[in-house]
Structure formats: C-alpha cells, structure tokens
Design an enzyme around this catalytic site. Structure first.
Site, PDB file in Angstrom:
ATOM      1  N   ASP A 160      -6.610  11.077  59.820  1.00  0.00           N
ATOM      2  CA  ASP A 160      -6.010  10.817  58.539  1.00  0.00           C
ATOM      3  C   ASP A 160      -4.763   9.854  58.379  1.00  0.00           C
ATOM      4  O   ASP A 160      -4.208   9.888  59.660  1.00  0.00           O
ATOM      5  CB  ASP A 160      -5.448  12.267  58.072  1.00  0.00           C
ATOM      6  CG  ASP A 160      -5.371  12.655  56.404  1.00  0.00           C
ATOM      7  OD1 ASP A 160      -5.475  11.397  55.648  1.00  0.00           O
ATOM      8  OD2 ASP A 160      -5.570  13.865  56.246  1.00  0.00           O
ATOM      9  N   ASP A 225      -8.306  11.466  46.994  1.00  0.00           N
ATOM     10  CA  ASP A 225      -8.852  12.768  47.330  1.00  0.00           C
ATOM     11  C   ASP A 225      -9.765  13.088  46.043  1.00  0.00           C
ATOM     12  O   ASP A 225      -9.199  12.972  44.933  1.00  0.00           O
ATOM     13  CB  ASP A 225      -7.820  13.725  47.532  1.00  0.00           C
ATOM     14  CG  ASP A 225      -7.215  13.704  49.049  1.00  0.00           C
ATOM     15  OD1 ASP A 225      -7.626  12.816  49.678  1.00  0.00           O
ATOM     16  OD2 ASP A 225      -6.149  14.019  49.319  1.00  0.00           O
TER      17      ASP A 225
END
Length: 428
Positions: A160, A225
């Site tokens: 990430d 997302d």
C-alpha cells in the site's frame, strides 16, 4: 527470476508513447512476469473483515474456498490484508505480529493454506505505518520485511501507498516518489530468493501508477477503493476501462477487489461486476465471506465460462468499442480467435443493445456461433447481435466464426434465439 527482456522493451516503448517521453528506462525492471501470466485469482480479507481478520478467519475462508468449488474453478490465493502487525517493531527492527489475532504467528496460517493446495498473500505498506495508522509500515525495512515474508513462504505481497515521508524526496512529485519507492520495494522482492507476486495498491489521485507500473509489479490499482455499491463499482470500471493497452501477461490493471455478494449489490449487479472484471482481464480477487455466501453468489464466482474469458492465455484486456446513452459494448480477443462481448446497460431502464460481428472485431464469416456465458445457451447469427438487457445488467457472449460446411449455401430465413436469452432475432 525469469527472462523478461521482450516484455520490458515493449512496455517501455508503449509507456513512452502514452506519456510523451521515456519513463526512466535506466531503472531495472523488478516485475517477475512469470508469476501472473493470467490475472491472479483468489480471496482477500479486507472487504469482509476490514482489519479484524484473525488466524481462525483466514483458515476458515481457505477451507471454504476449497469446499465451495472456487479452488477447482481457478482461485488460488488467500490474502491477508492490513491489521496483522503491531504499531511498534521489536528490538531487532522486526515486524511484530498481533498475537491476539494470530496467537502462533503468521507462518502456521501460511502452512495451513499451503496444505490445501492454495497460496498465501500478505499486506505491507511503503510508509511508516499502514493506512489506518494502527500497524507498522515497512519504511526503512523493505529488505528485512521481504526476507521475513520469504521465510514464512508467502506467495503474494500487496503493498500500500500510505505514510510515506514525502519530505525525504525534495523536488519530486507524488508520482515520482511513488515510482521510486515501489521500485525499491520491488527490488527487495527480487532479492528475496522466493518468487512473490507483487501487487501495487496505488489508489491515490495523482500517482498515475498505470503509466509506469508495468515494469515494476504484476498488478496495480487504477482507481480509488471499491465499495459494495453499484455506483462505486461502476466508477472503478470506468476508470479502469481506458487502460487496456497497458495490460498483458504478467502485468494487469487492477480496478480493486470484487464486491460480488457484498453490501447493496443485487445479484444482477454482482453478475455485472464479475462480467466486467473478467472482460477487462482484471485480477479476480473475491472479497465476500466465503463461509456464508449464498448459492447465487457461489454460482457467480464459479462461472467457468466467464472465468475462462478472464484467464484466456492471449492476455488482452477487453476494450470499449461503443458507448452511448449509458449503453456500453466491450470486446475482448481470445486465443481461439473468438471474441468475448459484453453488452452493458448502465441505466435504470431495460434496454435493447445491438452491435455486429464487424464492430467487435471479428473477421467476415457466413455465420457466427453465439455462446451466452450466463445462460449457457448456444445459438448462431449471420453477424448482428441484439440483446434486451435489464437495468444495471450485462449480456456476456462469446462469438466465434463458424466454418462453412463443404457445398453449404447461405442459410435462408430467420433464426430466433431462445427467448430467455434476451436476444432479438438475428438479422442478416
């Protein structure tokens, strides 16, 4: 690592054309293309558990992946997302596992997943913490952490972009910083002595990871997302669809995990999610609770005809050939010479969507076989495809030129496909 020269040269030329100039060709590629010759398939803990997943949860999901028929259909990865580390490292700088969630550590869970014939994936962050700030990131410890993953026999690492100290890179844009640190982590993976697929979670605006990531990782995020709503799924589809030229064997655009069976998605919308992701050669990473999924959700996730489109060895991402009034037409070339076609109704009203064999890129033929990948009905057409498509739904078809029989004449009359296929009579 495998030889990768041809893919890298092609990728760099393409990226230079797209970006208007070279993309740091002096940097060595870190991607192992052999780890993902087709889009990765598996399950990730985040959509079902957030950061709450435990060893018991992971093992239950792995067992359900096998029992449900998903493993037999091609799903292989069981991926632990964020939330498994403590905020502080130990005295030797090593990551500390949250023992409340994983009493015996990560390695026994990996061993259990491997015992089922599956592969194990894990989460890391490039920065000082994970994105929630609840666990340590890998900043300053890339090689150390990757060696730890290799010692645990991890097969997949999702990395990430969070809490990276941008001040350490004066004069560089966010995209330049992202490229540099993702490359650094990739080189750590390359030196680990164990093949691990590399997933770049680059979901922040301005990073434009798609412009350079194909020489760094096996898959990379192209958008924000996903959430279990039709609107968010649709937005991620649109953001991903235009990147089709960059994807190929070993490197895939990632519109984020599947939301099939989750949240507010209806069964129709779940089929749409699955069909669009398959057509776009996106990784098929399920995010629902496999231990509680309905038979409808299971049938969607294990539709082998749709999965075969996603896993086709040609490795081309489907592209949009028409879009008008909320009606989309996508085509994906297949290794057999057939085309996978998606007719997508992105409106709130039923629609009739039509196209032709020529429009979707098929060569001229007297007739084409038409396989409906959801109803599994087989028909034929002289070239025109017309489907009645419900709101937020798709028709997903495989079209194949049919060889002429010796001495055959052009068929006369009109063939009427089965009514429950939703197709209008084929016209010539």
């Amino acid at each position: 690592m495998i030889a990768r020269g041809k893919f890298v040269v092609i990728g760099l030329l393409l990226l230079a054309a797209l970006c208007g100039g070279p993309t740091r060709p002096q940097q060595p590629a870190t991607v192992d293309l052999g780890l993902a010759l087709t889009p990765p398939m598996g399950w990730d803990s985040y959509n079902a558990y957030g950061r709450r997943a435990t060893a018991t949860d992971l093992e239950a999901q792995a067992a359900a992946l096998v029992a449900s028929g998903m493993k037999a259909a091609g799903y292989s990865y069981v991926n632990l997302d964020g939330g498994w580390t403590l905020r502080r490292r130990d005295a030797h700088g090593r990551l500390q596992v949250n023992r409340q969630k994983f009493p015996h550590g990560i390695a026994p869970v990996v061993d259990y997943v491997h015992s089922l014939g599956l592969k194990f994936g894990i989460y890391a962050s490039l920065g000082k913490t994970n994105c929630a700030g609840s666990g340590a990131g890998s900043w300053g410890h890339y090689r150390q952490d990757v060696r730890t993953f290799a010692r645990w026999h991890v097969d997949f690492v999702k990395v990430d972009w969070c809490a990276v100290p941008r001040k350490r890179f004066p004069g560089l844009t966010g995209a330049q910083v992202a490229q540099r640190v993702f490359e650094q982590f990739g080189r750590a993976l390359e030196a680990a002595g164990r093949p691990m697929a590399y997933s770049l979670s680059t979901n922040h605006p301005g990073l434009v990871a798609w412009a350079w990531a194909s020489t760094v990782g096996n898959m990379w995020r192209t958008n924000g997302d996903i959430h279990a709503t039709y609107a968010r799924m649709r937005a991620n589809f649109i953001a991903n669809a235009g990147r089709y030229a960059i994807a190929g064997p070993g490197r895939w655009n990632d519109p984020d995990m599947l939301e099939v069976g989750n949240g507010r998605l209806t069964p129709t919308e779940s089929r749409t999610n699955f069909s669009l992701w398959a057509e776009m050669a996106a990784p098929l990473i399920a995010g629902n609770d496999l231990t509680r999924m309905s038979s409808t959700t299971r049938r969607i996730l294990t539709n082998r005809a749709v999965i075969a489109v996603n896993q086709d060895r040609l490795g081309q991402q489907g592209r949009v050939v028409a879009r008008r009034g909320g009606h989309w037409i996508l085509t994906k070339p297949l290794a057999s010479g057939a085309r996978a076609i998606v007719l997508f109704n992105d409106t709130a009203k039923p629609a009739v969507i039509s196209t032709s064999a020529r429009t979707v890129g098929l060569p001229s033929a007297r007739r084409y076989g038409v396989d409906d990948l959801w109803t599994h009905l087989v028909t034929s057409t002289a070239g025109r495809i017309v489907a009645r498509v419900a709101p937020h739904a798709v028709a997903m078809l495989k079209l194949s030129p049919m060889p002429d029989a010796p001495g055959s004449a052009r068929p006369s009359g009109r063939q009427r496909p089965p009514s429950d296929l939703g197709l209008a009579p084929a016209s010539r």
